[in-house]
Design an enzyme around this catalytic site. Sequence first.
Site, mmCIF file in Angstrom:
data_model
loop_
_atom_site.group_PDB
_atom_site.id
_atom_site.type_symbol
_atom_site.label_atom_id
_atom_site.label_comp_id
_atom_site.label_asym_id
_atom_site.label_seq_id
_atom_site.Cartn_x
_atom_site.Cartn_y
_atom_site.Cartn_z
ATOM 1 C CE LYS A 192 101.778 6.728 37.905
ATOM 2 N NZ LYS A 192 103.141 6.201 38.016
ATOM 3 N N GLY A 245 108.169 11.927 30.055
ATOM 4 C CA GLY A 245 108.333 10.484 29.885
ATOM 5 C C GLY A 245 108.532 10.134 28.424
ATOM 6 C CB SER A 246 108.315 6.900 26.717
ATOM 7 O OG SER A 246 106.997 6.534 27.045
ATOM 8 C CB ALA A 248 104.770 5.149 23.330
ATOM 9 C CB THR A 249 103.703 7.128 28.106
ATOM 10 O OG1 THR A 249 104.290 5.838 28.106
ATOM 11 C CG2 THR A 249 102.705 7.211 29.234
ATOM 12 N N GLY A 250 103.525 9.702 26.265
ATOM 13 C CA GLY A 250 103.195 11.117 26.138
ATOM 14 C C GLY A 250 102.094 11.351 25.110
ATOM 15 C CD GLU A 267 109.642 19.539 28.645
ATOM 16 O OE1 GLU A 267 110.490 19.158 27.824
ATOM 17 O OE2 GLU A 267 109.304 20.726 28.771
ATOM 18 C CB CYS A 301 115.113 13.342 28.430
ATOM 19 S SG CYS A 301 115.377 14.876 29.318
ATOM 20 C CD GLU A 398 114.652 8.156 24.541
ATOM 21 O OE1 GLU A 398 113.565 7.579 24.715
ATOM 22 O OE2 GLU A 398 114.894 9.273 25.021
HETATM 23 P P1 NAD Z 1 107.176 6.284 30.622
HETATM 24 O O1 NAD Z 1 106.498 7.049 29.560
HETATM 25 O O2 NAD Z 1 107.157 4.813 30.578
HETATM 26 O O3 NAD Z 1 106.564 6.678 32.060
HETATM 27 C C1 NAD Z 1 106.512 8.013 32.499
HETATM 28 C C2 NAD Z 1 105.402 8.142 33.521
HETATM 29 O O4 NAD Z 1 104.152 7.937 32.866
HETATM 30 C C3 NAD Z 1 105.456 7.142 34.664
HETATM 31 O O5 NAD Z 1 105.110 7.770 35.877
HETATM 32 C C4 NAD Z 1 104.380 6.140 34.273
HETATM 33 O O6 NAD Z 1 103.813 5.475 35.379
HETATM 34 C C5 NAD Z 1 103.366 7.054 33.627
HETATM 35 N N1 NAD Z 1 102.400 6.387 32.730
HETATM 36 C C6 NAD Z 1 102.499 5.195 32.113
HETATM 37 N N2 NAD Z 1 101.395 4.956 31.372
HETATM 38 C C7 NAD Z 1 100.579 6.025 31.526
HETATM 39 C C8 NAD Z 1 99.306 6.380 31.012
HETATM 40 N N3 NAD Z 1 98.623 5.579 30.178
HETATM 41 N N4 NAD Z 1 98.778 7.565 31.385
HETATM 42 C C9 NAD Z 1 99.452 8.401 32.199
HETATM 43 N N5 NAD Z 1 100.654 8.104 32.724
HETATM 44 C C10 NAD Z 1 101.220 6.936 32.385
HETATM 45 O O7 NAD Z 1 108.666 6.849 30.674
HETATM 46 P P2 NAD Z 1 109.885 6.321 31.560
HETATM 47 O O8 NAD Z 1 110.324 5.008 31.031
HETATM 48 O O9 NAD Z 1 109.516 6.445 33.008
HETATM 49 O O10 NAD Z 1 110.986 7.436 31.257
HETATM 50 C C11 NAD Z 1 111.886 7.365 30.210
HETATM 51 C C12 NAD Z 1 111.438 8.242 29.063
HETATM 52 O O11 NAD Z 1 111.229 9.570 29.538
HETATM 53 C C13 NAD Z 1 112.477 8.363 27.973
HETATM 54 O O12 NAD Z 1 111.852 8.250 26.722
HETATM 55 C C14 NAD Z 1 113.041 9.772 28.129
HETATM 56 O O13 NAD Z 1 113.545 10.327 26.956
HETATM 57 C C15 NAD Z 1 111.853 10.514 28.651
HETATM 58 N N6 NAD Z 1 112.265 11.686 29.427
HETATM 59 C C16 NAD Z 1 112.076 12.934 28.892
HETATM 60 C C17 NAD Z 1 112.490 14.061 29.598
HETATM 61 C C18 NAD Z 1 112.299 15.452 29.067
HETATM 62 O O14 NAD Z 1 112.399 16.406 29.824
HETATM 63 N N7 NAD Z 1 112.039 15.642 27.787
HETATM 64 C C19 NAD Z 1 113.087 13.912 30.854
HETATM 65 C C20 NAD Z 1 113.261 12.627 31.352
HETATM 66 C C21 NAD Z 1 112.836 11.521 30.636
#
Ligand code: NAD
Length: 494
Positions: A192, A245-246, A248-250, A267, A301, A398
């Site tokens: 996704k 991802g972020s 909060a979402t994680g 991650e 990240c 961040e």
């Molecule tokens: P995000 O959390 O907004 O989105 C990430 C993914 O989650 C997207 O595909 C989004 O559509 C999906 N998503 C959104 N809501 C969801 C839900 N309720 N259930 C399941 N999936 C959902 O993050 P972003 O803005 O795309 O990315 C930036 C963030 O990612 C930053 O905080 C960055 O630090 C982090 N990041 C971490 C790493 C790592 O390896 N640790 C790598 C890259 C980015």
Amino acid sequence: MSDVALLPQVTAFLGRRQGHFIHGEAQEGQGAAFSVTNPATGDTLLTLKGADEAQAHAAMQAAQAAFAPWRDMPTLQRGALLLKLADALAEEREALAQLESLCSGKTIQLARMLEIDQSVAFLRYFAGWAGKINGETLDVSLPSFAGEKYTAFTRRQPVGVVVGIVPWNFSIMIAVWKLAAALVCGCTVVLKPSEYTPLTLLRVAELATACGFPPGVINVVNGSGALLGPLLIGHPACAKVSFTGSVATGNAVNRLATEQGKRVTLELGGKNAALFLDDLSPEEMVNGILEAGYLNQGQICAAAECFWLPEQKMEAVLALLSERLAAMPIGSPLDEATVVGPLANRAQFDKVLGLIEQARAEGDEIVCGGQAQGGKGFFVQPTAIRVASVDSTLMREETFGPVGSFIAYQDAEQALATINDSPYGLAASVWSHNLSHALRISERLEAGIVWINMHTFLDPAVPFGGVKGSGIGREFGSAFIDDYTELKSVMVRY
Ligand code: NAD
């Protein structure tokens, strides 16, 4: 300089109706329409329809149906297919890099070197695990009463269908980390992508099918994460979620997955620090800061956002850094001379500018940059901010943008203690010619990865992941095997 000419296949790809890739076929969406914006211009690149519930379930069913045959395929054959996909990505390097640059604003040079070349390297690394994911033979101590004997062994068995949820900052590479790890273990995947960068993985899935991956082994569904996340994770076929991802979402994904008894790796982001010891010259520090904080407009990240400098070097470092940041070519990401492209989307642009405004309001000093670049697109000047204190918002939140926060220290031990006093711990770096001192600090830095005299470099052989609020689990190395396989024990009496 000027933009590279778009390849005909890129224009043709953008001219086609795009949507999803399910069971070996491109499909149009049946859900809500959304647009992909070119962050360099603010113009719409194309509009596509997200997956609805039926399509999300169809992708999960396709992955489920493909699982047993894929698991049972001779392991080396699976590895050979990953190698073929690596070659296909290498051949398609320029077209994929252009497409990614158009969607994410990543400079064409970084798109080539990181999105594509790194994806190829990771695919080849994971392909090399084919045939090497083994259990062990165990010595059993059960007593023998009538001459019977016992032995036992373990096997590593794929968990099943993996849902891989990826962000927009490295939409191909991060997906490849998940895809390659899952596939070499014998799992199938539903990916996704982010709503901001839904296109390149569709092309990767097409390439995989042309390489001979059976239908259903790799599926891609696009659309709202809030809608699709629960549908994919909640589907009975989902055995594991691998999320990047972020925070909060994680955390929301973690709750959902664990409530349903699904495995999960996360991650996430954080607030990474770089600590410069006082034996370095200002120029050496500035070179390190540029490497650690400003690549891809800071949208990495693992990038450092908090820079700890010895008090007596702060002025000289900030003066030199300001010169170097102001001289960075900022402009079209498709121009090979550009070093600073736009931020990847409007939400990110607004967030970064909002945090800079907040810093101003809190009394932090904007040393250079601090503004949108003006004109079209989501450009923000590379920015250095001397924070008023460790309590400044910028020391905790961040930005995920081209914004370094600088703070002076008198005592490296005190700096280390403050760095560790964070709810996050993805990455950190320590910089010094005194390797002994740097190594001792690395032992105590609370982060999943610590670099010494370098920052941000990832290697497939070196495990990567966060501690504390920055994540659960590790990617790469051999550490990924635990996450994508179940350990089965077999006991035998003979
Ligand atoms: P995000 O959390 O907004 O989105 C990430 C993914 O989650 C997207 O595909 C989004 O559509 C999906 N998503 C959104 N809501 C969801 C839900 N309720 N259930 C399941 N999936 C959902 O993050 P972003 O803005 O795309 O990315 C930036 C963030 O990612 C930053 O905080 C960055 O630090 C982090 N990041 C971490 C790493 C790592 O390896 N640790 C790598 C890259 C980015």
